[in-house]
Design an enzyme around this catalytic site. Structure first.
Site, PDB file in Angstrom:
ATOM      1  CE  LYS A  96       4.440   1.571   5.412  1.00  0.00           C
ATOM      2  NZ  LYS A  96       4.063   0.513   4.788  1.00  0.00           N
ATOM      3  CB  SER A 177       5.193  -2.808   4.120  1.00  0.00           C
ATOM      4  OG  SER A 177       4.165  -2.237   3.725  1.00  0.00           O
ATOM      5  CB  SER A 201       1.773  -3.194   4.222  1.00  0.00           C
ATOM      6  OG  SER A 201       2.499  -3.835   3.588  1.00  0.00           O
TER       7      SER A 201
END
Length: 508
Positions: A96, A177, A201
């Site tokens: 990420k 997210s 997330s």
């Protein structure tokens, strides 16, 4: 920003050297490499090509690592010399884009405000991945600032990466997210990925994208080198197509780090595979929490069938509710506003490069670049955080955080103890909603809060489909209960085989 074709061509099965990469686990790939059927260079090149061809439909990968081919070649050389390191050696991993890497990739958190940032060192978890021989394949898209900028934000949108699409139905949201990490793994653009979670997330994105997600206990994985929201709740964790692969990755990510005091005294386990048992549910008392609040009857229907399946596998279901969530709900966000201001100011001060110096500078950057950064929503949370003292010794902050964390821990601890439970299950998510930029997320419900705010373990595993859209089953228990929740998730996964590959449908 990439466009999504209205009538996408069929996606070919990911097969390499006669190996079905939808079914192959990391141990399978390792055996193929050891036998000379497959090289890391071939696997890495396959995924880089697949990203190039398929990701324009998804916007799940912000950048690929120009050093990935060299990392793969180095892994193959080690294997040829009999010096292969472990199961993850030569395996392509996506990160990420709020996880620092001190290489030729940027770490932007999805914002152009960090386009000039140049982290001086790898995040601790990245150092562990490199030491294990993993191939850092690239950085994935995310909700900008991990969805902590505005209440009307859209999960999966960032100024740098655009809007991530759900690979099952492209106009549906990715619901968390860690959107790019989850969507990329669902679409088989890498073997595994690392996401981050503050509240939901990892697990929400994993559930909506039909993959396995592990939100580790706080203290299991170092947060050093993560762009922060909350120094109390933030953590990184695995995303994978199978519980086996998630367990392998967690075995590399966990470990003590002097720069993250929360990891002091936590368990360090290099092998979570040994806990995976297809009969793990037999005789276990499992709390059944309907977290939907009546908002998603389709989810309730598949959850009911999943609980029946748990019982058929020998589990003892016990209906429960989790008290104290109203208290958590009124205290969690206000405490995180203090934590975000404190944490982001520290992160920016410690990060070399050309970027705003603090949260006030980020707010000014967004105002000066409103066309790029604020075309769909504003920065309400940034402004509310800036209005706090950011002082983590502030009595008001300490009261709010103690209230939130205390209520969450009591809710889980008391429920587990009162019913003599091994774990609690709940639906992770409902069917993904259609993305509507500027109107916020349409979450019907969430089950991530108790484990997220308490800092306890939570894993989501594919449970079923509602039409073409996947929904997940969350399994949570106490702090450092990863061996238990992974074992239970594995037993459910092996019995149900609920996951199926995405079809890249344009709409539904």
């Amino acid at each position: 920003m990439n466009a999504h074709p209205s009538a996408p061509a069929p996606v070919e099965p990911p097969t390499l050297a006669g190996i079905d990469l939808e079914q192959a686990t990391i141990p399978d790939l390792r055996r193929a490499m050891d036998a000379g059927r497959l090289t890391s260079a071939e696997l890495t090149a396959f995924y880089l090509d697949r990203i190039r061809r398929l990701d324009p439909r998804l916007c799940s990968v912000i950048t690929t690592n120009p050093d990935a081919p060299n990392l793969a070649a180095a892994s193959d050389e080690r294997r040829e010399a009999g010096r292969a390191r472990g199961l993850l050696d030569g395996i392509p991993v996506l990160l990420k884009d709020n996880i620092d890497t001190a290489d030729r990739q940027r770490t932007t958190a999805g914002s152009f405000a960090l386009a000039g940032a140049r982290p001086a060192a790898d995040a601790h978890l990245v150092k562990l991945l490199r030491a294990a021989g993993a191939v850092i394949l690239g950085k994935t898209n995310l909700s900008e600032w991990a969805n902590f900028r505005d209440r009307r934000s859209s999960s999966g949108w960032s100024a740098v990466g655009g809007q991530t699409a759900n690979p099952y139905v492209l106009d549906r949201n990715t619901c968390g997210s860690s959107s790019g990490s989850s969507a990329a793994i669902a679409a088989n653009l890498a073997t595994v990925a690392v996401g981050t979670e503050t509240n939901g997330s990892i697990v929400s994105a994993a559930g909506a994208n039909g993959v396995v997600g592990v939100k580790p206990s706080i203290g299991l994985v170092s947060r050093h080198g993560l762009v922060p929201i909350s120094g109390v709740q933030d953590t990184a964790g695995p995303l994978a197509r199978t519980v086996t692969d998630a367990a392998v990755l967690l075995g590399v990510l966990n470990g003590a780090d002097a720069r993250d005091p929360a990891t002091d005294g936590g368990p360090v386990r290099s092998d979570y595979l040994r806990f995976l048992d297809p009969d793990a549910l037999r005789g276990k008392r499992i709390g059944v929490w309907d977290a939907t609040g009546g908002t998603s009857p389709e989810t309730v229907a598949v959850f009911t069938r999943a609980v029946e399946r748990l019982a058929s596998l020998g589990a003892i279901p016990v209906e429960v509710s989790i008290p104290g969530l109203d208290v958590v709900g009124r205290s969690e966000l206000p405490s995180m506003l203090y934590e975000f201001k404190h944490g982001i100011n520290e992160y920016l001060a410690a990060t070399p490069g050309d970027h705003p110096a603090d949260l006030a500078g980020l707010i000014e950057f967004n105002q000066s670049n409103a066309d790029t950064e604020m075309g769909h929503f504003g920065q309400e949370l940034f402004e509310e955080a800036q209005a706090t003292s950011g002082d983590l010794t502030d009595p008001e902050y300490l009261r709010l955080r103690a209230e939130a964390t205390g209520a969450a821990r009591r809710g889980l601890d008391d429920t587990l103890a009162a019913h003599r439970l091994d774990a609690i299950v709940a639906p992770t998510n409902g069917p993904a909603w259609r993305t509507t930029l500027g109107k916020g997320d349409a979450y019907p419900f969430g089950s991530s809060t108790p484990a997220a705010v308490s800092g306890y373990a939570n894993v989501t595993v594919p449970m079923a489909f509602v039409g073409p859209l996947p929904v997940g089953l969350s399994i949570m228990a106490g702090r450092y209960s990863e061996p238990t929740v992974l074992a239970l998730a594995y037993a459910f996964e092996q019995a149900t085989r609920a996951r199926r590959p995405p079809e890249f449908l344009p709409t539904s």
